[in-house]
Design a protein around this motif. Structure first.
Motif, PDB file in Angstrom:
ATOM      1  N   GLY A 134      17.939 -68.636  10.082  1.00  0.00           N
ATOM      2  CA  GLY A 134      19.333 -69.033  10.165  1.00  0.00           C
ATOM      3  C   GLY A 134      19.720 -69.353  11.597  1.00  0.00           C
ATOM      4  O   GLY A 134      19.132 -68.830  12.540  1.00  0.00           O
ATOM      5  N   TYR A 135      20.696 -70.217  11.760  1.00  0.00           N
ATOM      6  CA  TYR A 135      21.227 -70.495  13.082  1.00  0.00           C
ATOM      7  C   TYR A 135      22.736 -70.649  13.004  1.00  0.00           C
ATOM      8  O   TYR A 135      23.318 -70.817  11.920  1.00  0.00           O
ATOM      9  CB  TYR A 135      20.559 -71.699  13.734  1.00  0.00           C
ATOM     10  CG  TYR A 135      20.852 -73.062  13.153  1.00  0.00           C
ATOM     11  CD1 TYR A 135      21.666 -73.955  13.831  1.00  0.00           C
ATOM     12  CD2 TYR A 135      20.272 -73.482  11.959  1.00  0.00           C
ATOM     13  CE1 TYR A 135      21.909 -75.232  13.346  1.00  0.00           C
ATOM     14  CE2 TYR A 135      20.507 -74.744  11.464  1.00  0.00           C
ATOM     15  CZ  TYR A 135      21.334 -75.617  12.157  1.00  0.00           C
ATOM     16  OH  TYR A 135      21.557 -76.876  11.659  1.00  0.00           O
ATOM     17  N   PHE A 136      23.378 -70.568  14.167  1.00  0.00           N
ATOM     18  CA  PHE A 136      24.830 -70.568  14.199  1.00  0.00           C
ATOM     19  C   PHE A 136      25.295 -71.195  15.497  1.00  0.00           C
ATOM     20  O   PHE A 136      24.493 -71.498  16.385  1.00  0.00           O
ATOM     21  CB  PHE A 136      25.360 -69.138  14.084  1.00  0.00           C
ATOM     22  CG  PHE A 136      25.163 -68.307  15.329  1.00  0.00           C
ATOM     23  CD1 PHE A 136      26.244 -67.937  16.116  1.00  0.00           C
ATOM     24  CD2 PHE A 136      23.891 -67.887  15.722  1.00  0.00           C
ATOM     25  CE1 PHE A 136      26.062 -67.177  17.273  1.00  0.00           C
ATOM     26  CE2 PHE A 136      23.712 -67.124  16.862  1.00  0.00           C
ATOM     27  CZ  PHE A 136      24.799 -66.769  17.650  1.00  0.00           C
ATOM     28  N   GLY A 373      27.441 -71.090  10.398  1.00  0.00           N
ATOM     29  CA  GLY A 373      28.797 -71.135  10.906  1.00  0.00           C
ATOM     30  C   GLY A 373      28.873 -70.837  12.389  1.00  0.00           C
ATOM     31  O   GLY A 373      27.878 -70.905  13.111  1.00  0.00           O
ATOM     32  N   SER A 374      30.072 -70.482  12.847  1.00  0.00           N
ATOM     33  CA  SER A 374      30.332 -70.261  14.267  1.00  0.00           C
ATOM     34  C   SER A 374      30.854 -68.844  14.501  1.00  0.00           C
ATOM     35  O   SER A 374      31.499 -68.258  13.635  1.00  0.00           O
ATOM     36  CB  SER A 374      31.369 -71.270  14.783  1.00  0.00           C
ATOM     37  OG  SER A 374      30.949 -72.596  14.562  1.00  0.00           O
ATOM     38  N   GLY A 375      30.577 -68.328  15.675  1.00  0.00           N
ATOM     39  CA  GLY A 375      31.135 -67.050  16.070  1.00  0.00           C
ATOM     40  C   GLY A 375      30.200 -65.873  15.900  1.00  0.00           C
ATOM     41  O   GLY A 375      29.064 -65.994  15.421  1.00  0.00           O
ATOM     42  N   GLU A 376      30.702 -64.699  16.272  1.00  0.00           N
ATOM     43  CA  GLU A 376      29.869 -63.499  16.339  1.00  0.00           C
ATOM     44  C   GLU A 376      29.353 -63.062  14.979  1.00  0.00           C
ATOM     45  O   GLU A 376      28.183 -62.699  14.831  1.00  0.00           O
ATOM     46  CB  GLU A 376      30.677 -62.374  16.985  1.00  0.00           C
ATOM     47  CG  GLU A 376      29.880 -61.097  17.214  1.00  0.00           C
ATOM     48  CD  GLU A 376      30.670 -60.031  17.939  1.00  0.00           C
ATOM     49  OE1 GLU A 376      30.165 -58.897  18.071  1.00  0.00           O
ATOM     50  OE2 GLU A 376      31.809 -60.328  18.375  1.00  0.00           O
ATOM     51  N   ALA A 377      30.229 -63.069  13.948  1.00  0.00           N
ATOM     52  CA  ALA A 377      29.797 -62.634  12.619  1.00  0.00           C
ATOM     53  C   ALA A 377      28.707 -63.547  12.074  1.00  0.00           C
ATOM     54  O   ALA A 377      27.725 -63.081  11.472  1.00  0.00           O
ATOM     55  CB  ALA A 377      30.987 -62.598  11.660  1.00  0.00           C
ATOM     56  N   ALA A 382      22.987 -64.845  10.902  1.00  0.00           N
ATOM     57  CA  ALA A 382      21.890 -65.777  11.193  1.00  0.00           C
ATOM     58  C   ALA A 382      20.679 -65.051  11.746  1.00  0.00           C
ATOM     59  O   ALA A 382      19.534 -65.365  11.406  1.00  0.00           O
ATOM     60  CB  ALA A 382      22.361 -66.854  12.175  1.00  0.00           C
ATOM     61  N   GLY A 383      20.925 -64.062  12.608  1.00  0.00           N
ATOM     62  CA  GLY A 383      19.819 -63.359  13.235  1.00  0.00           C
ATOM     63  C   GLY A 383      18.980 -62.543  12.279  1.00  0.00           C
ATOM     64  O   GLY A 383      17.826 -62.209  12.579  1.00  0.00           O
ATOM     65  N   ASP A 384      19.546 -62.230  11.106  1.00  0.00           N
ATOM     66  CA  ASP A 384      18.816 -61.434  10.121  1.00  0.00           C
ATOM     67  C   ASP A 384      18.067 -62.277   9.100  1.00  0.00           C
ATOM     68  O   ASP A 384      17.386 -61.747   8.228  1.00  0.00           O
ATOM     69  CB  ASP A 384      19.791 -60.509   9.375  1.00  0.00           C
ATOM     70  CG  ASP A 384      20.316 -59.389  10.259  1.00  0.00           C
ATOM     71  OD1 ASP A 384      19.640 -59.053  11.244  1.00  0.00           O
ATOM     72  OD2 ASP A 384      21.403 -58.865   9.967  1.00  0.00           O
ATOM     73  N   ILE A 385      18.205 -63.597   9.175  1.00  0.00           N
ATOM     74  CA  ILE A 385      17.565 -64.467   8.188  1.00  0.00           C
ATOM     75  C   ILE A 385      16.147 -64.796   8.630  1.00  0.00           C
ATOM     76  O   ILE A 385      15.931 -65.563   9.572  1.00  0.00           O
ATOM     77  CB  ILE A 385      18.371 -65.761   7.980  1.00  0.00           C
ATOM     78  CG1 ILE A 385      19.784 -65.446   7.525  1.00  0.00           C
ATOM     79  CG2 ILE A 385      17.674 -66.655   6.947  1.00  0.00           C
ATOM     80  CD1 ILE A 385      20.669 -66.673   7.369  1.00  0.00           C
TER      81      ILE A 385
END
Length: 408
Positions: A134-136, A373-377, A382-385
């Motif tokens: 995932g990316y954001f 998407g955008s932002g911290e959440a 994304a980091g867990d995908i």
């Protein structure tokens, strides 16, 4: 956009061009709508497996109207299709036909949109095991001017940076270099990340904006875009403008190979934590990823839109998929199924997505990067995908013999 990611030269694969081994491709594979059937010579090899829509886990529960709206971004944007080197034969009249059909049909519900897809496409699963990340789009503090706090730059594209293609490739050009610098008719190799960190481009005044944290800057290179909150309170968005062309090397993978931890530990968050805990090793590790990205200020999209991907269109959170355009052309429909938890519905991930971006780490026919998407959440998700996935391509019925089409 993402990881941004961008292009393989023709002939290195192509969704039914390398995957359809031996097929004679006489028509575009996507955006065929009601175009005349042109299936002569088109054969489906064993490694693409025809499926029924009813057999795709999560297909019926997906929001197909959201997927269709994401696809319709390509309407009136023929330049977005021309960016795929995998299928130079894609013709805009096929996209125009699909757009006209969508506009002339009552598609006010996900169920109606689902019937629209099921009537015009047949699913073919890529047998090769797939994998998604995932990316954001992050949001970071930044300054237009260098200060003691903001001292790590994002650089603009230098003059003369060009993709290396069959048309401009010198005989002795290294196979792994996708870009170079063309000055007065001479193509030369760009400096890699390590050389740039050592000052190779300092005299060119390429600094676009300054960040406070080198780790943040490195991950902006990985993500390919960022929303910046400047010191004067204004917001600036930057996106991918080019790259040096050197091969991408994932630093998390290097750390795993060296016994620093497991793949599950070296998510984006885990990699960040290691970098913060090992500042004396940080820059040496960064240098091992020779790929280096250049940026531009993005001013041609609305504030509420997503960042611009490699197809030149604003990305759609949850629907935009970064792919290897040497295998899957931009605008292709890809149903992605995975045991990844989907926060939208509390079940596992099963979504119809649109290929509209790419990335240096996205290579192969069944490799994808989901824009969340955008932002911290979004960054946390994304980091867990890092999940296995099934990739199913929707091929227009207009390209298939009648008995090959699936409508159930």
């Amino acid at each position: 956009m993402a990881r941004m990611r961008r292009f393989k030269r023709p002939g290195t694969a192509g969704l039914l061009a390398a995957m359809l081994k031996g097929a004679v491709i006489t028509a575009p594979l996507f955006f065929s709508g009601a175009a005349p059937a042109m299936a002569t010579g088109l054969t489906i090899p064993e490694h693409l497996e025809k499926r029924a829509f009813k057999d795709l886990d999560g297909w019926r529960s997906d929001d197909h109207l959201a997927a269709l709206k994401s696809l319709m971004r390509f309407c009136g944007r023929p330049e977005a299709l021309r960016k795929s080197s995998a299928f130079p034969q894609l013709r805009t009249d096929h996209l125009d036909q699909l757009c006209k059909e969508a506009a002339g049909t009552s598609l006010g519900s996900p169920a109606a949109a689902r019937r629209f897809f099921e009537a015009r496409f047949t699913p073919f699963r890529i047998v090769q095991p797939g994998f998604i990340t995932g990316y954001f789009e992050p949001e970071l503090a930044a300054s237009r001017n260098k200060t003691s706090q903001y001292a790590t730059p994002l650089l603009q594209k230098p003059d003369g940076l060009v993709p290396v293609t069959a048309a401009n490739r010198p005989d002795n050009w290294p196979e792994e270099l996708s870009h170079g610098r063309l000055i007065e008719g001479i193509l030369s190799e760009m400096p890699d990340r390590g050389a740039i960190m050592n000052g190779a481009l300092d005299e060119e005044n390429l600094e676009l904006v300054w960040l406070a944290d080198p780790i943040d800057a490195f991950f902006v290179h990985v993500q390919g875009s960022v929303r910046l909150r400047l010191t004067d309170g204004s917001v600036m968005r930057v996106g991918y403008a080019g790259k040096t062309g050197h091969p991408y090397t994932g630093i998390a993978r290097l750390l795993v190979k060296r016994g620093e931890g497991t793949p599950d530990e070296f998510t984006m968050a885990g990699t960040r934590a290691w970098l913060k805990e090992n500042p004396d090793k940080r820059d040496a590790l960064f240098r091992e990823n020779r790929s280096y990205i250049f940026f531009r200020e993005v001013t041609d999209i609305d504030a509420g839109d997503g960042p611009v991907g490699a197809a030149g269109l604003p990305l759609t959170a949850g629907r935009s998929l970064a792919v290897d355009p040497g295998h899957i052309p931009y605008g292709a429909l890809v149903f992605v199924g995975s045991d990844l938890p989907d926060p939208a519905n509390g079940t596992t991930f099963g979504r119809l997505m649109v290929a509209d971006d790419t990335g240096s780490a996205i290579r192969g026919p069944a490799r994808g990067d989901v824009f969340v998407g955008s932002g911290e959440a979004a960054g946390t998700y994304a980091g867990d995908i890092r999940h296995a996935a099934d990739f199913t391509l929707l091929v227009p019925n207009a390209l298939l013999p009648t008995d090959d089409a699936v409508t159930d």
